[in-house]
Design an enzyme around this catalytic site. Structure first.
Site, short mmCIF file in Angstrom:
data_model
loop_
_atom_site.label_atom_id
_atom_site.label_comp_id
_atom_site.label_asym_id
_atom_site.label_seq_id
_atom_site.Cartn_x
_atom_site.Cartn_y
_atom_site.Cartn_z
N LYS A 136 0.92 -1.22 -0.16
CA LYS A 136 -0.08 -0.03 0.07
C LYS A 136 0.76 1.08 0.12
O LYS A 136 0.36 2.20 -0.53
CB LYS A 136 -0.75 -0.01 1.28
CG LYS A 136 -1.81 -1.22 1.36
CD LYS A 136 -2.74 -1.47 0.39
CE LYS A 136 -3.55 -2.74 0.71
NZ LYS A 136 -4.89 -2.89 0.09
C1 LIG Z 1 -0.85 -7.83 2.44
C2 LIG Z 1 -2.07 -7.66 1.32
N1 LIG Z 1 -2.16 -8.29 0.37
C3 LIG Z 1 -3.15 -8.16 -0.55
C4 LIG Z 1 -4.17 -7.67 -0.32
C5 LIG Z 1 -5.20 -7.67 -1.42
O1 LIG Z 1 -5.20 -6.63 -2.26
P1 LIG Z 1 -6.37 -5.95 -3.26
O2 LIG Z 1 -7.46 -5.36 -2.04
O3 LIG Z 1 -5.94 -4.72 -3.87
O4 LIG Z 1 -6.91 -7.03 -3.94
C6 LIG Z 1 -4.11 -6.70 0.76
C7 LIG Z 1 -5.13 -5.63 0.94
O5 LIG Z 1 -5.91 -5.28 0.13
C8 LIG Z 1 -3.10 -6.53 1.65
O6 LIG Z 1 -3.00 -5.68 2.43
N1 LIG Z 2 -6.38 -5.13 2.33
C1 LIG Z 2 -7.08 -4.06 2.43
C2 LIG Z 2 -8.20 -3.59 2.24
C3 LIG Z 2 -8.50 -2.13 1.77
O1 LIG Z 2 -8.33 -2.45 0.50
P1 LIG Z 2 -8.05 -0.86 -0.66
O2 LIG Z 2 -6.78 -1.29 -1.25
O3 LIG Z 2 -8.97 -0.71 -1.28
O4 LIG Z 2 -7.51 0.23 0.43
C4 LIG Z 2 -6.31 -3.16 3.61
O5 LIG Z 2 -5.26 -3.98 4.15
O6 LIG Z 2 -6.58 -2.30 4.38
#
Ligand SMILES: Cc1ncc(COP(=O)(O)O)c(C=O)c1O
Ligand SMILES: N[C@@H](CCOP(=O)(O)O)C(=O)O
Length: 467
Positions: free
Chosen positions: A112
């Site tokens: 993120k």
């Molecule tokens: C460590 C981790 N892996 C994978 C994901 C999944 O990613 P996305 O929500 O973009 O599919 C998340 C959160 O969304 C995450 O925090």
């Molecule tokens: N896995 C995410 C969930 C939120 O997803 P986002 O990518 O839409 O912000 C988290 O860790 O908070």
């Protein structure tokens, strides 16, 4: 570049407005009016570029009309200068076919940071010289929250109200959020799941009464700028493995479909991606949707990969819109149906459109643990449970002999208990958070109701007329 809403009924916006808006006013999500493309020569020209220079080449078309290349470069230098690895997102080889793309070298140790460090700077730039005050409302299953808080703590002109599901994030994830005591940061633990928190955030945007009172903005991947910044590392990794001459497959641990949608965008831009493997844990709505056309919301089951304990995947709407011929009226109907019945079938066009690029898999606890052990014992890499889910899917995917890059989305130390249970070794906290358990925590607990959460925010947020 102009941006349109998936529901077809919100104003068309430029990059600055779309970044500040978050969710579209018709309840939809913004995406570019048309996909920009990079030619084979342009993609070949990315070989040998630094991460920052790659980011400029990939993101420039999306910010056209708002930021020039030098401004974009300055922001990227600042954002990625905070990463602890010179390559920003290094590739690590596991065996003859498998690679990890380490996306966790940012300040909060998850992918993120790649987008949120950049988004924090965009907010700062777009607010500077104005008296506008942003009220960011966000939902997190653990990682978005800490990354957004790190990016925005102490900044003027913005407050952050971050909802997390009480007791359903790891202790490291929680402390990374709740030990940031800056006056513009509000952590709220709600009763319920991440889906409940995300639904509350969307309801705030969709309530004319509430959203009319504050300049609401989003840091979740409903905000287009989040996804745009994530497109970069698909290009960065693929050219290192031979693109555009050689196609590459990616395996992506998936919850809200943001990260893998960024891969879809890279493919639309011309990157030769052989397959995007959508890897879910037992909360498998996306696997069911892509393999059977069944997008129906199950009950969220808590797992050792809590950040993916999600059963309503916001960004799937963007894919359905694009695959369904960009028909906002039809998509609005489809999403309204899902809103009332919590289930929908993909149309034939949506299923047929997804098949060439996407495959999917659902990984259970045993296979996740096996992947962690294989990585540790056979490839010498300690990986976190989310990465393990994608690696397990990658190892049993049928993609021919192309290289497969598994996105390593979090540092294993964020999930020490789960890693220790599977591998017997407990990852140490990296130096930058070495004192995490000595820090003071601050957060409030609320019931997961619209009334309770909006009353809390309304008492503390800066009203629109005051900024
Ligand atoms: C460590 C981790 N892996 C994978 C994901 C999944 O990613 P996305 O929500 O973009 O599919 C998340 C959160 O969304 C995450 O925090
Ligand atoms: N896995 C995410 C969930 C939120 O997803 P986002 O990518 O839409 O912000 C988290 O860790 O908070």
């Amino acid at each position: 570049m102009r941006y349109v809403s998936t529901r077809g009924d919100a104003p068309i916006l430029d990059f600055q407005a779309v970044t500040l808006a978050g969710l579209a006013s018709d309840g939809g999500l913004y995406l570019p009016e048309a996909w920009p493309t990079l030619s084979r020569e342009q993609i070949a020209g990315l070989q040998g570029l630094s991460y920052v220079d790659t980011a400029v080449e990939v993101m420039a078309p999306f910010v056209e009309g708002t930021l020039n290349r030098q401004e974009l470069r300055d922001l990227c230098m600042q954002a990625y200068g905070r990463f602890s690895h010179a390559a920003v997102t290094p590739l690590v080889q596991l065996d003859g076919q498998h690679w990890l793309l380490e996306l966790f070298h940012g300040p909060t140790l998850a992918f993120k940071d790649v987008a949120l460090q950049f988004l924090g700077l965009l907010f700062e730039r777009f607010l500077s010289g104005t008296d506008k005050h942003l009220t960011v409302v966000g939902a997190t299953s653990g990682d978005t929250g800490s990354a957004a808080i790190d990016a925005l703590a102490g900044r003027t002109g913005v407050d952050v109200f971050m909802l997390h599901p009480k007791g359903r994030v790891s202790d490291v994830q929680r402390r990374q959020m709740t030990t940031v005591l800056a006056p513009n940061i509000y952590n709220i633990a709600i009763d319920g799941s991440f889906d409940d928190a995300q639904a509350l955030v969307k309801a705030m945007f969709n309530s004319p009464d509430f959203s009319g009172r504050f300049n609401l903005s989003a840091v979740n991947s409903i905000n287009w700028a989040r996804l745009m910044a994530q497109v970069v590392y698909y290009f960065y990794a693929a050219v290192r493995l031979g693109a555009p001459e050689r196609p590459v497959a990616f395996s992506v641990p998936t919850g809200n479909f943001g990260d893998v949608f960024a891969g879809y965008v890279a493919a639309k831009m011309g990157l030769p991606i052989a397959k995007l493997i959508v890897a879910t844990n037992v909360n498998d709505i996306l696997h069911r949707a892509l393999s059977e056309g069944d997008y129906s919301q199950g009950t969220v089951v808590p797992t050792p990969s809590p950040s993916m304990d999600i059963q309503v995947s916001s960004n799937f709407e963007r894919l359905l819109f694009d695959l369904g011929g960009r028909d906002g009226v039809a998509l609005s109907d489809q999403m309204r149906g899902f809103g009332s019945t919590k289930a929908m079938r993909l149309t034939n066009a949506q299923r047929a459109g997804s098949e060439p690029l996407f495959s999917s898999d659902r990984i259970d606890l045993d296979d996740m643990a096996l992947a962690m052990r294989w990585a540790s014992e056979d490839a010498g890499q300690v990986i976190d449970p989310h990465t393990a889910i994608a690696l397990a899917a990658a190892r049993r995917a049928d993609v021919g002999d192309v290289p497969i890059v598994t996105l390593a989305t979090a540092h294993p130390a964020k999930f020490r208990d789960a890693v220790e249970r599977s591998t017997g070794a407990r990852p140490a906290l990296p130096k930058r958070i070495g004192d995490l358990f000595d820090r003071e925590e601050r957060y409030d607990s609320l019931p997961g109701t619209f009334e309770a959460v909006t009353a809390y925010i309304a008492e503390r947020a800066v009203p629109r007329e005051a900024g």
